[in-house]
Design a protein around this motif. Structure first.
Motif, PDB file in Angstrom:
ATOM      1  N   MET A 150       0.843  -1.178   0.000  1.00  0.00           N
ATOM      2  CA  MET A 150       0.000   0.000   0.000  1.00  0.00           C
ATOM      3  C   MET A 150       0.889   1.242   0.000  1.00  0.00           C
ATOM      4  O   MET A 150       1.891   1.304   0.694  1.00  0.00           O
ATOM      5  CB  MET A 150      -0.886  -0.017   1.249  1.00  0.00           C
ATOM      6  N   VAL A 181       0.612   5.586   0.094  1.00  0.00           N
ATOM      7  CA  VAL A 181      -0.201   6.782   0.284  1.00  0.00           C
ATOM      8  C   VAL A 181       0.330   7.863  -0.651  1.00  0.00           C
ATOM      9  O   VAL A 181       1.535   8.105  -0.703  1.00  0.00           O
ATOM     10  CB  VAL A 181      -0.126   7.277   1.748  1.00  0.00           C
ATOM     11  N   GLU A 231       0.236  -1.988   6.525  1.00  0.00           N
ATOM     12  CA  GLU A 231      -1.144  -2.329   6.179  1.00  0.00           C
ATOM     13  C   GLU A 231      -2.089  -2.175   7.376  1.00  0.00           C
ATOM     14  O   GLU A 231      -3.273  -1.880   7.206  1.00  0.00           O
ATOM     15  CB  GLU A 231      -1.206  -3.764   5.645  1.00  0.00           C
ATOM     16  N   GLU A 232      -1.568  -2.320   8.591  1.00  0.00           N
ATOM     17  CA  GLU A 232      -2.404  -2.203   9.789  1.00  0.00           C
ATOM     18  C   GLU A 232      -2.981  -0.800   9.968  1.00  0.00           C
ATOM     19  O   GLU A 232      -3.910  -0.596  10.743  1.00  0.00           O
ATOM     20  CB  GLU A 232      -1.621  -2.622  11.047  1.00  0.00           C
ATOM     21  N   ARG A 291      -4.350   0.921   7.425  1.00  0.00           N
ATOM     22  CA  ARG A 291      -5.245   1.180   6.289  1.00  0.00           C
ATOM     23  C   ARG A 291      -6.547   1.865   6.718  1.00  0.00           C
ATOM     24  O   ARG A 291      -6.992   2.822   6.069  1.00  0.00           O
ATOM     25  CB  ARG A 291      -5.565  -0.097   5.525  1.00  0.00           C
ATOM     26  N   ASP A 292      -7.191   1.390   7.771  1.00  0.00           N
ATOM     27  CA  ASP A 292      -8.471   1.985   8.184  1.00  0.00           C
ATOM     28  C   ASP A 292      -8.308   3.465   8.519  1.00  0.00           C
ATOM     29  O   ASP A 292      -9.142   4.293   8.132  1.00  0.00           O
ATOM     30  CB  ASP A 292      -9.056   1.246   9.386  1.00  0.00           C
ATOM     31  N   ILE A 321      -5.988   5.486   7.382  1.00  0.00           N
ATOM     32  CA  ILE A 321      -5.660   6.217   6.159  1.00  0.00           C
ATOM     33  C   ILE A 321      -6.911   6.416   5.306  1.00  0.00           C
ATOM     34  O   ILE A 321      -7.115   7.493   4.733  1.00  0.00           O
ATOM     35  CB  ILE A 321      -4.556   5.494   5.371  1.00  0.00           C
ATOM     36  N   GLU A 322      -7.757   5.401   5.230  1.00  0.00           N
ATOM     37  CA  GLU A 322      -9.011   5.550   4.490  1.00  0.00           C
ATOM     38  C   GLU A 322      -9.878   6.633   5.114  1.00  0.00           C
ATOM     39  O   GLU A 322     -10.498   7.424   4.402  1.00  0.00           O
ATOM     40  CB  GLU A 322      -9.755   4.217   4.434  1.00  0.00           C
ATOM     41  N   ILE A 331      -5.032   6.140  -1.910  1.00  0.00           N
ATOM     42  CA  ILE A 331      -4.264   4.944  -1.569  1.00  0.00           C
ATOM     43  C   ILE A 331      -4.070   4.147  -2.848  1.00  0.00           C
ATOM     44  O   ILE A 331      -5.030   3.910  -3.599  1.00  0.00           O
ATOM     45  CB  ILE A 331      -5.019   4.087  -0.532  1.00  0.00           C
ATOM     46  N   ASP A 354      -2.671   0.454  -4.223  1.00  0.00           N
ATOM     47  CA  ASP A 354      -2.301  -0.900  -3.781  1.00  0.00           C
ATOM     48  C   ASP A 354      -1.278  -1.521  -4.700  1.00  0.00           C
ATOM     49  O   ASP A 354      -1.053  -1.161  -5.786  1.00  0.00           O
ATOM     50  CB  ASP A 354      -3.534  -1.785  -3.710  1.00  0.00           C
TER      51      ASP A 354
END
Length: 62
Positions: free
Chosen positions: A1, A3, A40-41, A43-44, A46-47, A60, A62
């Motif tokens: 991932m 950013v 990756e942990e 991700r929430d 960052i979203e 983001i 991938d």
């Protein structure tokens, strides 16, 4: 991932800093700084940061 922040759109409002403080911060000059390759942990967070960005400058890949 990965950013990606469109720094031409970003106006340093800082909403992303509140949503994902482990990834985004405002530097001493008040400009956005961020981790381009976070784990990756996060991700929430960052979203959420991408969602709350008033100028939709965060994405983001991938």
């Amino acid at each position: 991932m990965k950013v990606v922040v469109d720094m031409n759109k970003c106006q340093d409002h800082g909403q992303c800093v509140f949503a994902a403080p482990d990834v985004f911060r405002l530097d001493d000059s008040g400009h956005l700084a961020y981790v381009a390759d976070p784990g990756e942990e996060l991700r929430d967070e960052i979203e959420e940061a991408a969602d709350v960005c008033p100028l939709q400058a965060i994405r983001i890949e991938d």
